[in-house]
Structure formats: C-alpha cells, structure tokens
Design a protein around this motif. Sequence first.
Motif, PDB file in Angstrom:
ATOM      1  N   THR A  15      36.295 -13.336  12.120  1.00  0.00           N
ATOM      2  CA  THR A  15      35.649 -12.324  12.903  1.00  0.00           C
ATOM      3  C   THR A  15      35.362 -13.167  14.066  1.00  0.00           C
ATOM      4  OG1 THR A  15      35.599 -10.459  11.777  1.00  0.00           O
ATOM      5  CG2 THR A  15      34.025 -10.676  13.774  1.00  0.00           C
ATOM      6  N   VAL A  16      34.755 -14.305  13.334  1.00  0.00           N
ATOM      7  CA  VAL A  16      34.737 -15.179  14.408  1.00  0.00           C
ATOM      8  C   VAL A  16      35.117 -16.435  15.230  1.00  0.00           C
ATOM      9  CG1 VAL A  16      33.293 -17.312  14.790  1.00  0.00           C
ATOM     10  CG2 VAL A  16      32.037 -15.794  13.068  1.00  0.00           C
ATOM     11  N   ARG A  17      36.350 -16.577  13.880  1.00  0.00           N
ATOM     12  CA  ARG A  17      37.753 -17.057  14.395  1.00  0.00           C
ATOM     13  C   ARG A  17      38.496 -16.272  15.337  1.00  0.00           C
ATOM     14  NH1 ARG A  17      41.217 -21.450  12.372  1.00  0.00           N
ATOM     15  NH2 ARG A  17      43.564 -20.827  13.322  1.00  0.00           N
ATOM     16  N   HIS A  18      38.576 -15.183  15.519  1.00  0.00           N
ATOM     17  CA  HIS A  18      39.442 -13.872  16.251  1.00  0.00           C
ATOM     18  C   HIS A  18      38.911 -14.125  17.781  1.00  0.00           C
ATOM     19  CE1 HIS A  18      41.547 -11.000  17.465  1.00  0.00           C
ATOM     20  NE2 HIS A  18      40.742 -10.094  17.634  1.00  0.00           N
ATOM     21  N   GLY A  19      37.129 -13.781  17.707  1.00  0.00           N
ATOM     22  CA  GLY A  19      36.252 -14.046  18.818  1.00  0.00           C
ATOM     23  C   GLY A  19      36.873 -15.258  19.450  1.00  0.00           C
ATOM     24  N   ILE A  20      36.509 -16.823  18.683  1.00  0.00           N
ATOM     25  CA  ILE A  20      36.975 -17.608  19.742  1.00  0.00           C
ATOM     26  C   ILE A  20      38.423 -17.878  20.197  1.00  0.00           C
ATOM     27  CG2 ILE A  20      37.574 -19.660  19.435  1.00  0.00           C
ATOM     28  CD1 ILE A  20      34.557 -19.517  17.628  1.00  0.00           C
ATOM     29  N   ASN A  21      39.342 -17.193  19.438  1.00  0.00           N
ATOM     30  CA  ASN A  21      40.816 -17.066  19.943  1.00  0.00           C
ATOM     31  C   ASN A  21      41.072 -16.480  21.210  1.00  0.00           C
ATOM     32  OD1 ASN A  21      42.072 -18.852  18.093  1.00  0.00           O
ATOM     33  ND2 ASN A  21      42.342 -17.321  16.300  1.00  0.00           N
ATOM     34  N   LEU A  22      40.370 -15.175  21.326  1.00  0.00           N
ATOM     35  CA  LEU A  22      40.811 -14.306  22.533  1.00  0.00           C
ATOM     36  C   LEU A  22      39.968 -15.328  23.370  1.00  0.00           C
ATOM     37  CD1 LEU A  22      40.132 -11.031  20.697  1.00  0.00           C
ATOM     38  CD2 LEU A  22      41.971 -12.178  21.421  1.00  0.00           C
ATOM     39  N   GLY A  23      38.792 -15.616  23.203  1.00  0.00           N
ATOM     40  CA  GLY A  23      37.788 -16.581  24.773  1.00  0.00           C
ATOM     41  C   GLY A  23      38.258 -17.386  24.672  1.00  0.00           C
ATOM     42  N   ILE A  24      38.885 -18.077  24.213  1.00  0.00           N
ATOM     43  CA  ILE A  24      39.682 -19.907  24.570  1.00  0.00           C
ATOM     44  C   ILE A  24      40.761 -18.950  25.093  1.00  0.00           C
ATOM     45  CG2 ILE A  24      41.100 -21.829  23.802  1.00  0.00           C
ATOM     46  CD1 ILE A  24      37.586 -22.054  23.514  1.00  0.00           C
ATOM     47  N   ALA A  25      41.425 -18.023  24.880  1.00  0.00           N
ATOM     48  CA  ALA A  25      42.900 -18.257  25.807  1.00  0.00           C
ATOM     49  C   ALA A  25      42.567 -17.092  26.392  1.00  0.00           C
ATOM     50  CB  ALA A  25      43.593 -16.781  24.874  1.00  0.00           C
ATOM     51  N   ARG A  26      41.561 -16.173  27.557  1.00  0.00           N
ATOM     52  CA  ARG A  26      41.400 -15.732  28.564  1.00  0.00           C
ATOM     53  C   ARG A  26      40.988 -16.910  29.239  1.00  0.00           C
ATOM     54  NH1 ARG A  26      37.956 -11.858  25.960  1.00  0.00           N
ATOM     55  NH2 ARG A  26      39.024 -10.166  25.554  1.00  0.00           N
ATOM     56  N   VAL A  27      40.161 -17.454  29.203  1.00  0.00           N
ATOM     57  CA  VAL A  27      39.465 -18.936  29.701  1.00  0.00           C
ATOM     58  C   VAL A  27      40.828 -19.838  30.265  1.00  0.00           C
ATOM     59  CG1 VAL A  27      37.998 -20.883  29.772  1.00  0.00           C
ATOM     60  CG2 VAL A  27      36.851 -19.111  29.119  1.00  0.00           C
ATOM     61  N   THR A  36      42.493 -23.308  18.047  1.00  0.00           N
ATOM     62  CA  THR A  36      42.666 -24.166  16.540  1.00  0.00           C
ATOM     63  C   THR A  36      42.176 -25.082  16.664  1.00  0.00           C
ATOM     64  OG1 THR A  36      44.703 -22.648  16.579  1.00  0.00           O
ATOM     65  CG2 THR A  36      43.806 -24.025  15.615  1.00  0.00           C
ATOM     66  N   LEU A  37      42.689 -26.012  17.177  1.00  0.00           N
ATOM     67  CA  LEU A  37      41.925 -27.392  17.652  1.00  0.00           C
ATOM     68  C   LEU A  37      39.819 -27.515  17.866  1.00  0.00           C
ATOM     69  CD1 LEU A  37      42.777 -30.683  18.353  1.00  0.00           C
ATOM     70  CD2 LEU A  37      42.149 -29.843  20.742  1.00  0.00           C
ATOM     71  N   LEU A  38      39.674 -26.676  18.806  1.00  0.00           N
ATOM     72  CA  LEU A  38      38.394 -25.844  18.293  1.00  0.00           C
ATOM     73  C   LEU A  38      37.366 -25.971  17.386  1.00  0.00           C
ATOM     74  CD1 LEU A  38      35.317 -25.971  19.522  1.00  0.00           C
ATOM     75  CD2 LEU A  38      36.308 -23.806  20.586  1.00  0.00           C
ATOM     76  N   ILE A  39      38.555 -25.093  16.786  1.00  0.00           N
ATOM     77  CA  ILE A  39      37.882 -24.658  15.401  1.00  0.00           C
ATOM     78  C   ILE A  39      38.848 -25.532  13.935  1.00  0.00           C
ATOM     79  CG2 ILE A  39      38.909 -22.884  13.594  1.00  0.00           C
ATOM     80  CD1 ILE A  39      39.298 -21.092  16.299  1.00  0.00           C
ATOM     81  N   ASN A  40      39.688 -25.849  14.729  1.00  0.00           N
ATOM     82  CA  ASN A  40      39.473 -27.157  12.860  1.00  0.00           C
ATOM     83  C   ASN A  40      38.599 -28.219  13.293  1.00  0.00           C
ATOM     84  OD1 ASN A  40      41.258 -26.302  12.045  1.00  0.00           O
ATOM     85  ND2 ASN A  40      43.298 -27.002  12.950  1.00  0.00           N
ATOM     86  N   ILE A  41      37.876 -28.774  14.245  1.00  0.00           N
ATOM     87  CA  ILE A  41      37.084 -29.876  14.688  1.00  0.00           C
ATOM     88  C   ILE A  41      35.912 -29.385  14.144  1.00  0.00           C
ATOM     89  CG2 ILE A  41      35.983 -30.997  16.469  1.00  0.00           C
ATOM     90  CD1 ILE A  41      39.120 -31.196  17.626  1.00  0.00           C
TER      91      ILE A  41
END
Length: 124
Positions: A15-27, A36-41
Amino acid sequence: MGYLIVFLGGGLGATVRHGINLGIARVLGTGFPYATLLINITGSLIMGLAAAYFAFKGDTSQHWRLFFTTGILGGYTTFSTFSLDTALLYERGDVGLAALYVLLSVTISIAGLFAGFAVVRSLA
C-alpha cells in the motif's frame, strides 16, 4: 501464524509502495522509473537498518522480524519491478537511461544497505 503476519505486513508495504508510485508519477511523470528507484534505495537502506538492529540488539521476536522484513519490506520493495522497468526502457529505445537506471539502482541500494549497517553499528 507466520503466514498471517507476513500477509498483513506485505499488504501494508504494498500500500505504501502504491502511494509512492502514484505520488511520484504525478510529480515527476512516468518517463523514468523514479518511484521504483526511490523505493529500491529506501527499501535497501531500511533493510540494512533493520537487519543490523536485529543482529546487534537481538531482542526482537521472530514474529516482529517477519512482519517488518518479509512482510512490510517485502511488499514495499520488488526488484522484479526493477527488471521490468529496465526492460521497458530498453524496449523503448532508451538504452542509456536503462543502463543508468541499473547502475544507480544497484550501486546506491547496496550502499544504502551498508549505510544502514554503519548507522546501527555506530549506535551500538
């Protein structure tokens, strides 16, 4: 009980990952797999912190370890997505971006894990 613990943690991490994916895509858009880069790091850094803490403190129950590492972090970080993003960049003809993505993901994630180890070791 272990399966339930991992299931619940995995749902939270995903759920956290999905939220980050959506937020980063918007920005930042979807032209490069920034999320994915941010999440992996960050996932590698957090795993390094957790693994070192568990190793040096040793007072965390196996259920909590399962919940956090296999569950939450397992749901949060997926290198299979990394592989897919790399292949999509390559297939799209962005070979340089694909190579940069692989290089940054692998080197900074491993460095993050070691940084997590170092932080916890310095606190022990």
